[in-house]
Design a protein around this motif. Sequence first.
Motif, mmCIF file in Angstrom:
data_model
loop_
_atom_site.group_PDB
_atom_site.id
_atom_site.type_symbol
_atom_site.label_atom_id
_atom_site.label_comp_id
_atom_site.label_asym_id
_atom_site.label_seq_id
_atom_site.Cartn_x
_atom_site.Cartn_y
_atom_site.Cartn_z
ATOM 1 N N VAL A 161 0.825 -1.204 0.000
ATOM 2 C CA VAL A 161 0.000 0.000 0.000
ATOM 3 C C VAL A 161 0.862 1.258 0.000
ATOM 4 O O VAL A 161 2.049 1.215 0.316
ATOM 5 C CB VAL A 161 -0.952 0.039 1.216
ATOM 6 N N ARG A 162 0.225 2.378 -0.364
ATOM 7 C CA ARG A 162 0.859 3.686 -0.289
ATOM 8 C C ARG A 162 0.010 4.548 0.641
ATOM 9 O O ARG A 162 -1.214 4.525 0.560
ATOM 10 C CB ARG A 162 0.929 4.332 -1.670
ATOM 11 N N ILE A 163 0.667 5.316 1.509
ATOM 12 C CA ILE A 163 -0.048 6.220 2.402
ATOM 13 C C ILE A 163 -0.378 7.474 1.610
ATOM 14 O O ILE A 163 0.506 8.089 1.013
ATOM 15 C CB ILE A 163 0.790 6.543 3.650
ATOM 16 N N ILE A 164 -1.674 7.849 1.587
ATOM 17 C CA ILE A 164 -2.122 8.955 0.742
ATOM 18 C C ILE A 164 -2.476 10.215 1.529
ATOM 19 O O ILE A 164 -2.823 11.234 0.935
ATOM 20 C CB ILE A 164 -3.325 8.526 -0.126
ATOM 21 N N LYS B 94 4.408 -2.811 3.127
ATOM 22 C CA LYS B 94 3.544 -3.991 3.177
ATOM 23 C C LYS B 94 2.716 -3.950 4.455
ATOM 24 O O LYS B 94 3.224 -3.598 5.511
ATOM 25 C CB LYS B 94 4.399 -5.247 3.139
ATOM 26 N N VAL B 95 1.439 -4.318 4.345
ATOM 27 C CA VAL B 95 0.551 -4.345 5.507
ATOM 28 C C VAL B 95 0.928 -5.548 6.362
ATOM 29 O O VAL B 95 0.903 -6.685 5.905
ATOM 30 C CB VAL B 95 -0.928 -4.421 5.077
ATOM 31 N N VAL C 71 1.575 -0.614 8.785
ATOM 32 C CA VAL C 71 2.332 -0.709 7.546
ATOM 33 C C VAL C 71 3.812 -0.766 7.891
ATOM 34 O O VAL C 71 4.316 0.056 8.667
ATOM 35 C CB VAL C 71 2.049 0.496 6.615
ATOM 36 N N GLU C 72 4.496 -1.729 7.306
ATOM 37 C CA GLU C 72 5.915 -1.964 7.585
ATOM 38 C C GLU C 72 6.750 -0.747 7.204
ATOM 39 O O GLU C 72 6.702 -0.274 6.064
ATOM 40 C CB GLU C 72 6.370 -3.193 6.798
ATOM 41 N N LYS D 262 8.829 1.773 16.871
ATOM 42 C CA LYS D 262 7.912 0.766 16.360
ATOM 43 C C LYS D 262 6.849 1.426 15.488
ATOM 44 O O LYS D 262 6.641 2.636 15.568
ATOM 45 C CB LYS D 262 7.278 -0.030 17.495
ATOM 46 N N GLU D 263 6.185 0.610 14.646
ATOM 47 C CA GLU D 263 5.147 1.116 13.765
ATOM 48 C C GLU D 263 3.853 1.324 14.543
ATOM 49 O O GLU D 263 3.511 0.540 15.410
ATOM 50 C CB GLU D 263 4.873 0.139 12.611
ATOM 51 N N ALA D 264 3.137 2.386 14.193
ATOM 52 C CA ALA D 264 1.849 2.670 14.826
ATOM 53 C C ALA D 264 0.728 2.419 13.812
ATOM 54 O O ALA D 264 0.971 2.299 12.604
ATOM 55 C CB ALA D 264 1.804 4.107 15.307
#
Length: 104
Positions: A12-15, A25-26, A38-39, A62-64
Motif C-alpha cells: 500500500v501507499r499512504i495517501i 507492506k501491511v 504498515v511496515e 515501532k510502527e503505529a
Amino acid sequence: MKKLKIKTGDTVRIIAGDHKGTEGKVMRVNLEKNKAIVEGANMVSKHEKPSAKNPQGGIVKKEALIHISNLALIDGKSGDTTRVGYEMRDGKKVRVSKKSKEVI
C-alpha cells in the motif's frame, strides 16, 4: 462485521497525513478500529521498562496504526494506486484491481 478491502500482505501507499507517499507492506489489520500497521511507516518512539524480553529497556522505535482511509492499494501491474472491487470468476468471489482489471 465490516469487510475491509485492504488485507494483510498487500502493498500500500499512504495517501494522507505526515507519512504521505510512503509505501510498505501491511503487517496487521485491526478490524474493530479500521486501522492497519504498515511496515516501515508511521514510526513512533515508545519508552519501555526493562523486562525479561528487553532487559535493557529504553526508547524503542515501532510502527503505529494508520486508518484504512489513508491507505491506497498499489496495483502490481502498473505500480500505481488503485481501488479494489469484487467480481465472480469461475464461481468464486475475488478481489480485482479497478485499473488493470486483474485479480489481486
